[in-house]
Structures are given as structure tokens and as C-alpha cells.
Write a protein that holds these residues in place. Sequence first.
Motif, PDB file in Angstrom:
ATOM      1  N   MET A   1       0.839  -1.183   0.000  1.00 40.19           N
ATOM      2  CA  MET A   1       0.000   0.000   0.000  1.00 40.19           C
ATOM      3  C   MET A   1       0.878   1.238   0.000  1.00 40.19           C
ATOM      4  N   GLU A   2       0.565   2.237  -0.831  1.00 39.92           N
ATOM      5  CA  GLU A   2       1.326   3.465  -0.823  1.00 39.92           C
ATOM      6  C   GLU A   2       1.008   4.244   0.435  1.00 39.92           C
ATOM      7  N   ARG A   3       1.937   5.134   0.819  1.00 35.34           N
ATOM      8  CA  ARG A   3       1.821   5.821   2.096  1.00 35.34           C
ATOM      9  C   ARG A   3       0.518   6.599   2.201  1.00 35.34           C
ATOM     10  N   ARG A   4       0.129   7.325   1.141  1.00 35.91           N
ATOM     11  CA  ARG A   4      -1.089   8.121   1.207  1.00 35.91           C
ATOM     12  C   ARG A   4      -2.309   7.235   1.450  1.00 35.91           C
ATOM     13  N   GLY A   5      -2.371   6.120   0.718  1.00 38.76           N
ATOM     14  CA  GLY A   5      -3.492   5.197   0.893  1.00 38.76           C
ATOM     15  C   GLY A   5      -3.488   4.567   2.267  1.00 38.76           C
ATOM     16  N   PHE A   6      -2.290   4.259   2.783  1.00 34.71           N
ATOM     17  CA  PHE A   6      -2.181   3.658   4.106  1.00 34.71           C
ATOM     18  C   PHE A   6      -2.706   4.614   5.168  1.00 34.71           C
ATOM     19  N   ILE A   7      -2.337   5.897   5.056  1.00 31.25           N
ATOM     20  CA  ILE A   7      -2.778   6.882   6.040  1.00 31.25           C
ATOM     21  C   ILE A   7      -4.292   7.016   6.007  1.00 31.25           C
ATOM     22  N   LYS A   8      -4.879   7.009   4.799  1.00 32.29           N
ATOM     23  CA  LYS A   8      -6.325   7.088   4.697  1.00 32.29           C
ATOM     24  C   LYS A   8      -6.983   5.879   5.367  1.00 32.29           C
ATOM     25  N   VAL A  94       0.645  -6.596   1.473  1.00 33.60           N
ATOM     26  CA  VAL A  94       1.279  -5.455   0.821  1.00 33.60           C
ATOM     27  C   VAL A  94       2.238  -5.966  -0.242  1.00 33.60           C
ATOM     28  N   GLY A  95       2.820  -5.043  -0.993  1.00 35.04           N
ATOM     29  CA  GLY A  95       3.713  -5.401  -2.081  1.00 35.04           C
ATOM     30  C   GLY A  95       2.992  -5.342  -3.411  1.00 35.04           C
ATOM     31  N   ALA A  96       3.736  -5.496  -4.483  1.00 31.95           N
ATOM     32  CA  ALA A  96       3.154  -5.389  -5.821  1.00 31.95           C
ATOM     33  C   ALA A  96       2.042  -6.412  -6.044  1.00 31.95           C
ATOM     34  N   GLN A 161      -7.895 -16.000  20.129  1.00 39.06           N
ATOM     35  CA  GLN A 161      -7.994 -14.874  19.202  1.00 39.06           C
ATOM     36  C   GLN A 161      -6.887 -14.977  18.161  1.00 39.06           C
ATOM     37  N   PRO A 162      -6.991 -14.206  17.062  1.00 33.89           N
ATOM     38  CA  PRO A 162      -5.923 -14.220  16.050  1.00 33.89           C
ATOM     39  C   PRO A 162      -4.613 -13.681  16.611  1.00 33.89           C
ATOM     40  N   LEU A 163      -3.526 -14.009  15.935  1.00 35.42           N
ATOM     41  CA  LEU A 163      -2.262 -13.333  16.220  1.00 35.42           C
ATOM     42  C   LEU A 163      -2.419 -11.850  15.893  1.00 35.42           C
ATOM     43  N   ALA A 164      -1.784 -11.001  16.675  1.00 36.48           N
ATOM     44  CA  ALA A 164      -1.800  -9.580  16.356  1.00 36.48           C
ATOM     45  C   ALA A 164      -1.104  -9.357  15.018  1.00 36.48           C
ATOM     46  N   SER A 165      -1.680  -8.497  14.193  1.00 39.04           N
ATOM     47  CA  SER A 165      -1.077  -8.173  12.898  1.00 39.04           C
ATOM     48  C   SER A 165      -0.056  -7.056  13.062  1.00 39.04           C
ATOM     49  N   ILE A 166       0.998  -7.119  12.292  1.00 35.56           N
ATOM     50  CA  ILE A 166       1.955  -6.021  12.218  1.00 35.56           C
ATOM     51  C   ILE A 166       1.588  -5.191  10.998  1.00 35.56           C
ATOM     52  N   LEU A 167       1.331  -3.914  11.204  1.00 34.64           N
ATOM     53  CA  LEU A 167       0.969  -3.024  10.104  1.00 34.64           C
ATOM     54  C   LEU A 167       2.212  -2.694   9.285  1.00 34.64           C
ATOM     55  N   LEU A 168       2.128  -2.947   8.001  1.00 33.79           N
ATOM     56  CA  LEU A 168       3.239  -2.711   7.088  1.00 33.79           C
ATOM     57  C   LEU A 168       2.896  -1.591   6.123  1.00 33.79           C
ATOM     58  N   GLU A 169       3.876  -0.776   5.844  1.00 33.22           N
ATOM     59  CA  GLU A 169       3.739   0.303   4.869  1.00 33.22           C
ATOM     60  C   GLU A 169       4.693   0.012   3.712  1.00 33.22           C
ATOM     61  N   TRP A 170       4.154  -0.085   2.508  1.00 33.32           N
ATOM     62  CA  TRP A 170       4.959  -0.438   1.334  1.00 33.32           C
ATOM     63  C   TRP A 170       5.103   0.766   0.425  1.00 33.32           C
ATOM     64  N   ASP A 171       6.321   1.016  -0.020  1.00 30.81           N
ATOM     65  CA  ASP A 171       6.608   2.112  -0.945  1.00 30.81           C
ATOM     66  C   ASP A 171       6.716   1.528  -2.355  1.00 30.81           C
ATOM     67  N   SER A 172       5.761   1.842  -3.212  1.00 31.79           N
ATOM     68  CA  SER A 172       5.731   1.260  -4.548  1.00 31.79           C
ATOM     69  C   SER A 172       6.883   1.733  -5.428  1.00 31.79           C
ATOM     70  N   THR A 173       7.487   2.862  -5.091  1.00 31.95           N
ATOM     71  CA  THR A 173       8.579   3.379  -5.921  1.00 31.95           C
ATOM     72  C   THR A 173       9.911   2.705  -5.612  1.00 31.95           C
ATOM     73  N   THR A 174      10.095   2.250  -4.370  1.00 34.08           N
ATOM     74  CA  THR A 174      11.361   1.628  -3.973  1.00 34.08           C
ATOM     75  C   THR A 174      11.213   0.139  -3.648  1.00 34.08           C
ATOM     76  N   ASP A 175       9.973  -0.323  -3.472  1.00 33.12           N
ATOM     77  CA  ASP A 175       9.661  -1.688  -3.050  1.00 33.12           C
ATOM     78  C   ASP A 175      10.130  -1.961  -1.621  1.00 33.12           C
ATOM     79  N   GLU A 176      10.383  -0.905  -0.847  1.00 36.04           N
ATOM     80  CA  GLU A 176      10.792  -1.057   0.540  1.00 36.04           C
ATOM     81  C   GLU A 176       9.569  -1.181   1.443  1.00 36.04           C
ATOM     82  N   ILE A 177       9.779  -1.778   2.613  1.00 31.85           N
ATOM     83  CA  ILE A 177       8.698  -2.008   3.573  1.00 31.85           C
ATOM     84  C   ILE A 177       9.094  -1.419   4.916  1.00 31.85           C
ATOM     85  N   HIS A 178       8.143  -0.774   5.572  1.00 32.14           N
ATOM     86  CA  HIS A 178       8.328  -0.286   6.940  1.00 32.14           C
ATOM     87  C   HIS A 178       7.259  -0.902   7.836  1.00 32.14           C
TER      88      HIS A 178
END
Length: 229
Positions: A1-8, A94-96, A161-178
Motif C-alpha cells: 500500500m502506498e503511504r497516502r493510501g495507508f494513512i487514509k 502489501v507489495g506489488a 484470538q488471532p495473532l496480532a497483525s503487524i501493520l506494514l507500509e509499502w513504498d511502490s517506488t522503492t519496493d521497501e517495507i516499513h
Amino acid sequence: MERRGFIKFCAASAAAFGSPGVAADARAQFYSRARLVDENGLPLRAAAIAVNRNFIFHYPFAATPCFLLNLGKAVKPAQLKTLAGEPYEWNGGVGAVRSVVAYSAICAHRLSYPTKDISFISFRTEKSARNRIANVIHCCSEHSQYDPAEGARVVAGPAPQPLASILLEWDSTTDEIHAVGTLGGEMFAEFFDKFDFKLQLEHGTPRAPVADSCVVQELDNYCKQQVKC
């Protein structure tokens, strides 16, 4: 997910779960934004994550382990509930290809977790006598099983209950993950209370917040022995 979409998405989630009576653990919890890097300290690209292999990193604290998985297919959003019955929406991969997911590696039943010496919990593609469902995260301590393609929903065993999810932020321009936070039923307080002394021996300062980056490595390299069941 791109940062703008993730924030929304995060803003929408906060609005949905912000009414009185909804437990805090049903909402997104944000921590330091940390880039996922490989063992050489280089940014980890989503496309470089091997499919169906166990990867581990620690976030949001020095001693809290997480699984990083590339399931090799698009992973859709899922509606889930915490132990308290509070609903939340997990936003998928996340990711392409939207195939990369991350979860807390602390079992929601008895808090089993991977250590450098041994791990009773990991992602399994194969079936076995005690694991009749393929492609699940299986904890051999009490045979809780979670579906990583469904937000780590419990599909077998005693986990409440489910395992807690880790929220990931994906940058489509660099393919990096935070990593930026968690979603669902965090169990960090119980984890630290139960294993405080052991975690101090393993990590020195187990409650130290992760900042800047998280080192990702294969579970095979991190852990000496994986218990299979």
C-alpha cells in the motif's frame, strides 16, 4: 500500500473503532516507523522475500518477535475479532502482488514464541498428523493454528484470538517495507510479565522500543531448532 493510501486506511479505521466501549486493542496501535532491512543492513525489497519461507524480525520492542511471510498470492482483507469480542478489519497483504504479511510470533494461547535456541511456532506449508491444514502458522505447544491469508484467524486449537497483525507500509517506488504499528489483540504486557527474566537474558533490555530499522532473517538462521508436529 502506498503511504497516502495507508494513512487514509488508518484514519478510517480509527474513526470506525473510536466510539466508547470499543477496547483499545481492537484499534491500530502505532509505534516507531522502522524500515525492514536484511542481515547486511540493506533495505529489504518485497520482491526479494522468498515465497512460503519463515522470516523473523523484532518489533515494536527489542524482544517481541514477528513473522514476515510472502504467501505468493494476493491476500485480501479480513474481518476479525479480539478475545474481548471487539471487531477489527485487517487490510490484507502489501507489495506489488499484495502477498506480503506480518504477524506477532507470540502465540495467543500460552505465549509461546521463537527463541534463538528453539521455536515451537512457525509457518508450515505441509500437512502432518497434528497439522491437517496446510499453509498455517502452527504452534506445537498446544496445537493452535492460524491462517496467515486470513489475518491470522484461528482455524484450529485452543487459541482464543488471532495473532496480532503487524501493520506494514509499502513504498511502490522503492519496493521497501516499513513496520509502523500493530492491529488486533496485542499481548505484549502479558508476554513481558510472564517471561521478563528470560527476556532480559536474551535481549538485555527487552522493552526497548525499536527505532529506525528491523533486521529480518530466516527463522532457520535465527533459531537452532524448530519443533515440528
